[in-house]
Scaffold this motif. Structure first.
Motif, PDB file in Angstrom:
ATOM      1  N   THR A   2       0.840  -1.191   0.000  1.00 55.07           N
ATOM      2  CA  THR A   2       0.000   0.000   0.000  1.00 55.07           C
ATOM      3  C   THR A   2       0.879   1.245   0.000  1.00 55.07           C
ATOM      4  OG1 THR A   2      -1.667  -1.216   1.245  1.00 55.07           O
ATOM      5  CG2 THR A   2      -1.867   1.167   1.190  1.00 55.07           C
ATOM      6  N   VAL A   8      -8.684   3.382  -1.468  1.00 51.78           N
ATOM      7  CA  VAL A   8      -9.229   2.244  -0.729  1.00 51.78           C
ATOM      8  C   VAL A   8     -10.738   2.233  -0.879  1.00 51.78           C
ATOM      9  CG1 VAL A   8      -9.502   1.220   1.568  1.00 51.78           C
ATOM     10  CG2 VAL A   8      -7.312   2.227   0.912  1.00 51.78           C
ATOM     11  N   VAL A  40      -7.643   5.616   8.253  1.00 50.94           N
ATOM     12  CA  VAL A  40      -7.866   4.280   7.705  1.00 50.94           C
ATOM     13  C   VAL A  40      -6.828   3.341   8.309  1.00 50.94           C
ATOM     14  CG1 VAL A  40      -7.890   2.839   5.630  1.00 50.94           C
ATOM     15  CG2 VAL A  40      -8.853   5.149   5.555  1.00 50.94           C
ATOM     16  N   LYS A  41      -7.299   2.328   9.005  1.00 53.12           N
ATOM     17  CA  LYS A  41      -6.393   1.350   9.607  1.00 53.12           C
ATOM     18  C   LYS A  41      -6.407   0.092   8.745  1.00 53.12           C
ATOM     19  CE  LYS A  41      -4.815  -0.352  14.011  1.00 53.12           C
ATOM     20  NZ  LYS A  41      -4.879  -0.115  15.452  1.00 53.12           N
ATOM     21  N   LEU A  42      -5.269  -0.180   8.098  1.00 55.24           N
ATOM     22  CA  LEU A  42      -5.121  -1.366   7.267  1.00 55.24           C
ATOM     23  C   LEU A  42      -4.596  -2.483   8.162  1.00 55.24           C
ATOM     24  CD1 LEU A  42      -3.404   0.421   4.245  1.00 55.24           C
ATOM     25  CD2 LEU A  42      -5.802  -0.190   4.449  1.00 55.24           C
ATOM     26  N   SER A  44      -3.237  -5.923   9.561  1.00 54.97           N
ATOM     27  CA  SER A  44      -2.347  -6.984   9.106  1.00 54.97           C
ATOM     28  C   SER A  44      -2.235  -8.015  10.203  1.00 54.97           C
ATOM     29  CB  SER A  44      -0.957  -6.416   8.776  1.00 54.97           C
ATOM     30  OG  SER A  44      -0.056  -7.461   8.501  1.00 54.97           O
ATOM     31  N   GLU A  84     -12.666  -3.597   2.606  1.00 54.61           N
ATOM     32  CA  GLU A  84     -11.524  -4.443   2.277  1.00 54.61           C
ATOM     33  C   GLU A  84     -10.625  -3.727   1.293  1.00 54.61           C
ATOM     34  OE1 GLU A  84     -12.435  -8.333   0.967  1.00 54.61           O
ATOM     35  OE2 GLU A  84     -13.489  -8.928   2.793  1.00 54.61           O
ATOM     36  N   HIS A  85      -9.328  -3.996   1.417  1.00 55.17           N
ATOM     37  CA  HIS A  85      -8.352  -3.444   0.480  1.00 55.17           C
ATOM     38  C   HIS A  85      -7.257  -4.484   0.289  1.00 55.17           C
ATOM     39  CE1 HIS A  85      -5.939  -0.553  -1.693  1.00 55.17           C
ATOM     40  NE2 HIS A  85      -4.909  -0.761  -0.867  1.00 55.17           N
ATOM     41  N   ARG A  88      -7.513  -7.426   2.520  1.00 55.08           N
ATOM     42  CA  ARG A  88      -7.361  -7.199   3.946  1.00 55.08           C
ATOM     43  C   ARG A  88      -8.515  -6.348   4.480  1.00 55.08           C
ATOM     44  NH1 ARG A  88      -3.231 -10.194   6.222  1.00 55.08           N
ATOM     45  NH2 ARG A  88      -1.527 -10.384   4.739  1.00 55.08           N
ATOM     46  N   CYS A  90     -10.173  -3.357   6.539  1.00 56.89           N
ATOM     47  CA  CYS A  90      -9.746  -1.998   6.888  1.00 56.89           C
ATOM     48  C   CYS A  90     -10.834  -1.336   7.724  1.00 56.89           C
ATOM     49  CB  CYS A  90      -9.504  -1.144   5.645  1.00 56.89           C
ATOM     50  SG  CYS A  90      -8.314  -1.828   4.488  1.00 56.89           S
TER      51      CYS A  90
END
Length: 438
Positions: A2, A8, A40-42, A44, A84-85, A88, A90
């Motif tokens: 990213t 996103v 925005v919290k991606l 993992s 989703e992005h 994953r 988000c």
């Protein structure tokens, strides 16, 4: 991978990184549909779960994030969306220009007690609102407390620790959560609940005034978990007027901690906690030596009791000439004195409720030390247990039985377990519970 300017979910344009943690990367982003700034919290999970549970974890994240989105409180970071992005999940959240409490402590060191109390009251208010709709945070720590320039404090990351997994430790040996701020019952293998949130808030405020968590720091998380599970904190040394409140929040026994709403009230209004009265003394002191006159009175009393028993037995056998024997002898009393007193008692309390559920706390008390116990009851119609901590649940239809967790199998005076239950309507029915010693 990213990068800046990525789009996103077709609407959130990434502008710049705000921070990075074990759960993933947080970006400042522009919502092109509503023309506003968001965070925005991606998420993992490869690092946290070793890539073994991705699909199931994504499902839990979506469920828990949607649950967290129900919460509306001025001191809680609002979750706007779950998307989703690149495969994953988000979280799209309210953007608050701020620093984490952890960063503030790194810059300034330990904070004054009155400032920490103001922060604590705000966070406790948000958590109390969450508890009232059945949401357990599970990962309260300085990193998840945001402080705005005007002093507003907000709690973030609701439900994410729970989404990662209910256990303190995953199958790969990776700890879900931050050991230094866990409650003892959670560090010992139990599930998190409202009382453990209260303890974690206390640990966070302790770290803010003392400059270090209540159990210290250790690079070995397993060693730290073991220390936390004992519940034996380092007493506060520089928390001043906040010390009694911290000690109340950090009670090792979950049943002795305040509710989150009580914590908010006391922190906001500077009220001291109620005087704590332990159920039993922690040390048995020898009785004072009686005076000589007391000894004589005691001996006389014993002599009178013995004479009374002799006379009573004689009358009962019909040996007295003044009492004719008429049928079989009656017992001295009508109580079942031959039955041994119970060594295990359970007290069931509904501590919180909302339209479709409630929280219950069951306190197990021992009249003498126990090496094991079980509490059983019949679940009222329409009720279902969704989450239980500090115990092991087994259920056959409506027959419910709770056995201890590993850490609270042996009981000297008392322990407790709690759970969240769903209902088909308000006014939950309180069942009769039975405690059995093992």
């Amino acid at each position: 991978m990213t990068n800046k300017d990525d789009l996103v979910a077709g609407r959130y344009r990434l502008v710049g990184r705000i921070g990075r943690g074990a759960m993933g990367v947080v970006w400042r982003a522009h919502d092109e549909r509503l023309d506003r700034t968001v965070a925005v919290k991606l998420l993992s999970f490869d690092a946290a779960l070793g890539g073994t549970d991705g699909e199931q974890t994504d499902t839990r994240v979506m469920r828990e994030a949607r649950l967290a989105a129900r919460l509306q409180h001025p001191n809680a970071i609002q979750v706007h969306d779950v998307v989703e992005h690149e495969g994953r999940p988000c979280l799209v959240m309210e953007y608050l220009p701020s620093e984490s409490l952890s960063a503030v402590l790194n810059d300034r060191g330990a904070l004054p007690a009155d400032e920490v109390a103001r922060i604590g009251a705000q966070i406790a208010g948000a958590l109390a609102a969450a508890h009232e709709v059945g949401i357990v945070h599970r990962d309260i720590k300085p990193d998840n407390v945001l402080i705005a320039p005007d002093g507003t404090a907000k709690i973030t990351d609701f439900g994410i620790s729970r989404a990662v997994g209910d256990a303190t430790m995953t199958s790969n040996g990776i700890i879900a959560g931050t050991p230094a701020f866990l409650a003892p019952e959670v560090a010992g293998g139990g599930k998190a609940g409202f009382p453990s949130d209260v303890y974690s808030l206390g640990s966070t405020l302790y770290a803010a005034t003392e400059g270090i968590p209540p159990f210290g720091l250790d690079e070995n998380p397993i060693a730290l978990l073991r220390r936390v599970s004992t519940g034996e904190i380092v007493p506060p040394r520089q928390s001043g007027t906040l010390t009694p409140m911290l000690l109340w929040l950090l009670r090792a026994d979950p049943s002795e901690r305040p509710s989150m709403r009580q914590a908010e009230d006391h922190l906001a209004n500077g009220k001291p906690p109620p005087e704590f009265q332990p159920r039993t003394a922690t040390m048995a002191l020898p009785p004072p030596k009686p005076r000589r006159r007391g000894i004589l009175f005691a001996a006389a009393a014993v002599l009178l009791v013995v004479l009374g028993l002799v006379v009573g037995l004689a009358i009962n056998r019909g040996d007295s000439p003044q009492q004719p024997q008429a049928g079989p002898a009656l017992p001295l009393t009508t109580t079942t004195s031959s039955r041994a007193p119970s060594t295990c008692e359970a007290d069931y309390q509904i501590t919180n409720s909302w339209p479709d559920g409630y929280e219950a706390l069951v306190t197990v008390r021992a009249t003498k030390p126990l090496n094991g116990w079980t509490v059983s009851w019949t679940l009222p119609g329409g009720q279902r247990i969704n989450n239980l901590w500090n115990g092991t649940l087994s259920q056959d239809g409506t027959a419910v039985q709770v056995a201890p967790a590993q850490w609270n199998t042996a009981v000297r005076t008392s322990t407790s377990f709690g759970f969240i239950a769903g209902t088909n309507g308000p006014n939950p029915v309180k069942p009769d519970v039975v405690c059995q010693a093992r």
